[in-house]
Design a protein around this motif. Structure first.
Motif, PDB file in Angstrom:
ATOM      1  N   ASP A   1       0.837  -1.199   0.000  1.00  0.00           N
ATOM      2  CA  ASP A   1       0.000   0.000   0.000  1.00  0.00           C
ATOM      3  C   ASP A   1       0.876   1.254   0.000  1.00  0.00           C
ATOM      4  O   ASP A   1       2.107   1.172  -0.082  1.00  0.00           O
ATOM      5  CB  ASP A   1      -0.973   0.001   1.185  1.00  0.00           C
ATOM      6  N   ALA A   2       0.240   2.403   0.115  1.00  0.00           N
ATOM      7  CA  ALA A   2       0.943   3.678  -0.004  1.00  0.00           C
ATOM      8  C   ALA A   2       1.964   3.891   1.105  1.00  0.00           C
ATOM      9  O   ALA A   2       2.921   4.656   0.932  1.00  0.00           O
ATOM     10  CB  ALA A   2      -0.068   4.827  -0.012  1.00  0.00           C
ATOM     11  N   THR A   3       1.782   3.236   2.223  1.00  0.00           N
ATOM     12  CA  THR A   3       2.733   3.404   3.333  1.00  0.00           C
ATOM     13  C   THR A   3       4.002   2.582   3.126  1.00  0.00           C
ATOM     14  O   THR A   3       4.938   2.692   3.908  1.00  0.00           O
ATOM     15  CB  THR A   3       2.075   2.985   4.663  1.00  0.00           C
ATOM     16  N   GLN A   4       4.023   1.752   2.094  1.00  0.00           N
ATOM     17  CA  GLN A   4       5.170   0.873   1.851  1.00  0.00           C
ATOM     18  C   GLN A   4       5.874   1.214   0.535  1.00  0.00           C
ATOM     19  O   GLN A   4       6.516   0.372  -0.064  1.00  0.00           O
ATOM     20  CB  GLN A   4       4.703  -0.593   1.796  1.00  0.00           C
ATOM     21  N   ASP A   5       5.769   2.479   0.093  1.00  0.00           N
ATOM     22  CA  ASP A   5       6.303   2.822  -1.221  1.00  0.00           C
ATOM     23  C   ASP A   5       7.819   3.038  -1.211  1.00  0.00           C
ATOM     24  O   ASP A   5       8.439   3.088  -2.280  1.00  0.00           O
ATOM     25  CB  ASP A   5       5.604   4.058  -1.788  1.00  0.00           C
ATOM     26  N   LEU A   6       8.437   3.174  -0.050  1.00  0.00           N
ATOM     27  CA  LEU A   6       9.898   3.320   0.001  1.00  0.00           C
ATOM     28  C   LEU A   6      10.523   1.923   0.006  1.00  0.00           C
ATOM     29  O   LEU A   6      10.777   1.330   1.060  1.00  0.00           O
ATOM     30  CB  LEU A   6      10.320   4.104   1.247  1.00  0.00           C
ATOM     31  N   GLN A   7      10.774   1.416  -1.181  1.00  0.00           N
ATOM     32  CA  GLN A   7      11.399   0.104  -1.354  1.00  0.00           C
ATOM     33  C   GLN A   7      12.508   0.262  -2.397  1.00  0.00           C
ATOM     34  O   GLN A   7      12.234   0.555  -3.557  1.00  0.00           O
ATOM     35  CB  GLN A   7      10.395  -0.941  -1.829  1.00  0.00           C
ATOM     36  N   LEU A   8      13.741   0.044  -1.993  1.00  0.00           N
ATOM     37  CA  LEU A   8      14.854   0.266  -2.905  1.00  0.00           C
ATOM     38  C   LEU A   8      14.811  -0.694  -4.096  1.00  0.00           C
ATOM     39  O   LEU A   8      15.140  -0.320  -5.219  1.00  0.00           O
ATOM     40  CB  LEU A   8      16.191   0.133  -2.166  1.00  0.00           C
TER      41      LEU A   8
END
Length: 482
Positions: free
Chosen positions: A331-338
């Motif tokens: 979801d939008a809270t997990q968008d920081l993924q390298l």
């Protein structure tokens, strides 16, 4: 009979053993390129010859396989036997067809290389799959079998099977690869290669099924480069298959168990016979220690994920293979993924794919002396702790050539790391990262990445004119060899 485009002339000579044995590898490569490039001149035009259908089915049966997957040998041999049987059924109508004869020769070569017996079970393009909810491959096959039957029943009368292969290909699971090593160098799901600072804790993957976080620390004074000294992997609960399991590795502690001391989780699932060390069943989630303290693999069969963790020198490397559909479950809270989006712009050391080498090596002196620790030996260790030196550019390239014979981005990363740190262990880290990528990355044609602006990268451009010219040259070469 129909023609095979620009590569058809002289096909009848392929039955002669002497030129086949001499030029077989090159000819097979030429034909594979011609028929895989979607260029009209090289397509088989004989409607009765169904060699393309045989090849498509073989690709379908093997697209999910990699050497790192348990049961690879058995499944690959079964697919080869099915491929061989298909060619035999269409042999009469394909007589004199270059692609057909090349496929027959290629099957024979592969069977010899893999020690596959001619007799034995074969794969089915529409197998009756025993549904195992905790086996991702079985689960997706089962779903595809039902979906395909439904689609085929509604389209057969209109399309006469014309879109059959397209529907089948669309339903196959697609896998993605991500890797991290060195100072640190990141290969994203989109095969973007970046070198980043990302000091501290950063998420590589964070979705509904899996969380992977790395912690990076500065390597030497005078450089913004960091390296990974901690990896935390969370396999999230999956109803009916496994409870949550956490794996954590830090420098000098690469455990062969989860945090709770277990080495597996979940009910047993079916495993193809012939896998190394297997007895026919494995758990839905398990750990395999390949080299104590240096190489651990984590297999999550229930979600189709494989993770490789290594310690080389003082730092850790990571390689991950995951189905695309699961990587998108966030979801939008997990968008920081390298792995998904790469490093933020402010954290990049490279310049849009170009990795500038240090003008002069950072002062190693006391900083490196403080990093010295007691030496130890291992089969994969390039040099003991503290064995640092100042490399010149040519010296660094020479050292990297000892492990990496192709000057792709892994080679250039190796040179960058040696100039930055003076630690020869980064040479083995780059080599191991490349080998892990080759064992897990599902698309061989994407393995090689070259630095932006290099002569090699220009040659490997995706420009259609270059591809077309290369194919024409290969076809001309095939005619000369015949």
């Amino acid at each position: 009979m129909g023609r095979a485009g620009c590569c058809c002339r002289g096909a009848e000579r392929l039955a002669s053993p002497s030129p086949v044995r001499r030029f077989r590898p090159l000819l097979l490569l030429i034909i594979a390129l011609c028929c895989g490039a979607h260029i009209g001149q090289c397509q088989v035009a004989t409607p009765q010859c169904r060699i393309q259908k045989c090849t498509t089915d073989f690709v379908s049966l093997t697209s999910h396989l990699t050497p790192a997957v348990d049961g690879f040998h058995t499944e690959f041999c079964m697919a080869l036997r099915a491929y061989s049987a298909c060619t035999q059924r269409t042999a009469k109508s394909c007589r004199g067809n270059l692609v057909f004869h090349s496929a027959v020769l290629g099957i024979s070569d592969l069977m010899s290389q893999r020690n596959c017996s001619r007799d034995g079970p074969t794969s089915s393009t529409h197998p009756e799959v025993q549904h195992e909810p905790c086996n991702y491959h079985s689960r997706t096959q089962h779903a595809h079998a039902h979906s395909h039957s439904h689609v085929h029943a509604h389209t057969h009368s209109h399309a006469q099977g014309h879109d059959h292969g397209r529907d089948h290909g669309h339903s196959r699971p697609v896998y993605l690869f991500c890797g991290l090593f060195g100072d640190p160098h990141l290969r994203t799901f989109k095969d973007s290669f970046q070198t980043c600072k990302v000091e501290g804790a950063w998420p590589l993957i964070d979705n509904d099924y899996l969380s992977v976080q790395v912690t990076n620390v500065p390597v030497v004074t005078g450089s913004s480069a960091t390296a990974t000294n901690k990896i935390t992997i969370i396999f999230k609960p999956y109803e009916g298959c496994t409870d949550q399991r956490v794996y954590q590795a830090v420098t000098d502690n690469l455990p062969a168990a989860f945090d709770d001391g277990t080495v597996s989780s979940g009910d047993p699932i079916h495993l193809s016979a012939g896998a190394e060390g297997a007895t026919g069943k494995v758990r839905a989630l398990w750990i395999s220690e390949r080299s104590p303290g240096h190489h651990v693999e984590l297999h999550a069969g229930y979600i189709g994920v494989t993770v490789i963790v290594r310690q080389l020198g003082r730092y850790l490397t990571l390689a991950v293979r995951i189905p695309e559909e699961l990587s998108q479950a966030y979801d939008a809270t997990q968008d920081l993924q390298l792995c998904l989006n790469g490093c933020p712009g402010g954290e990049r050391i490279d310049q849009a794919g170009h990795l500038p080498l240090p003008l002069s090596p950072p002062a190693l002196g006391l900083q490196l002396q403080q990093l010295r620790r007691p030496s130890y030996s291992s089969q994969t260790q390039a040099s003991p702790y503290g064995a640092t030196q100042v490399f010149s550019v040519e010296g660094a390239k020479e050292r990297c050539r000892e492990q990496l014979d192709v000057q792709d981005i892994y080679f250039h990363s190796c040179v960058f790391d040696l100039l930055t740190t003076g630690d020869a262990n980064f040479t083995v880290a780059a080599y191991s990262a490349q080998k892990d990528m080759e064992s897990l990355h599902p698309h061989r044609d994407r393995w090689r990445i070259y630095p932006r602006g290099s002569a090699t990268s220009t040659f490997h451009s995706d420009s259609p004119p270059i591809k077309r010219l290369a194919l024409l040259l290969l076809c001309a070469l095939s005619l000369a060899l015949m």
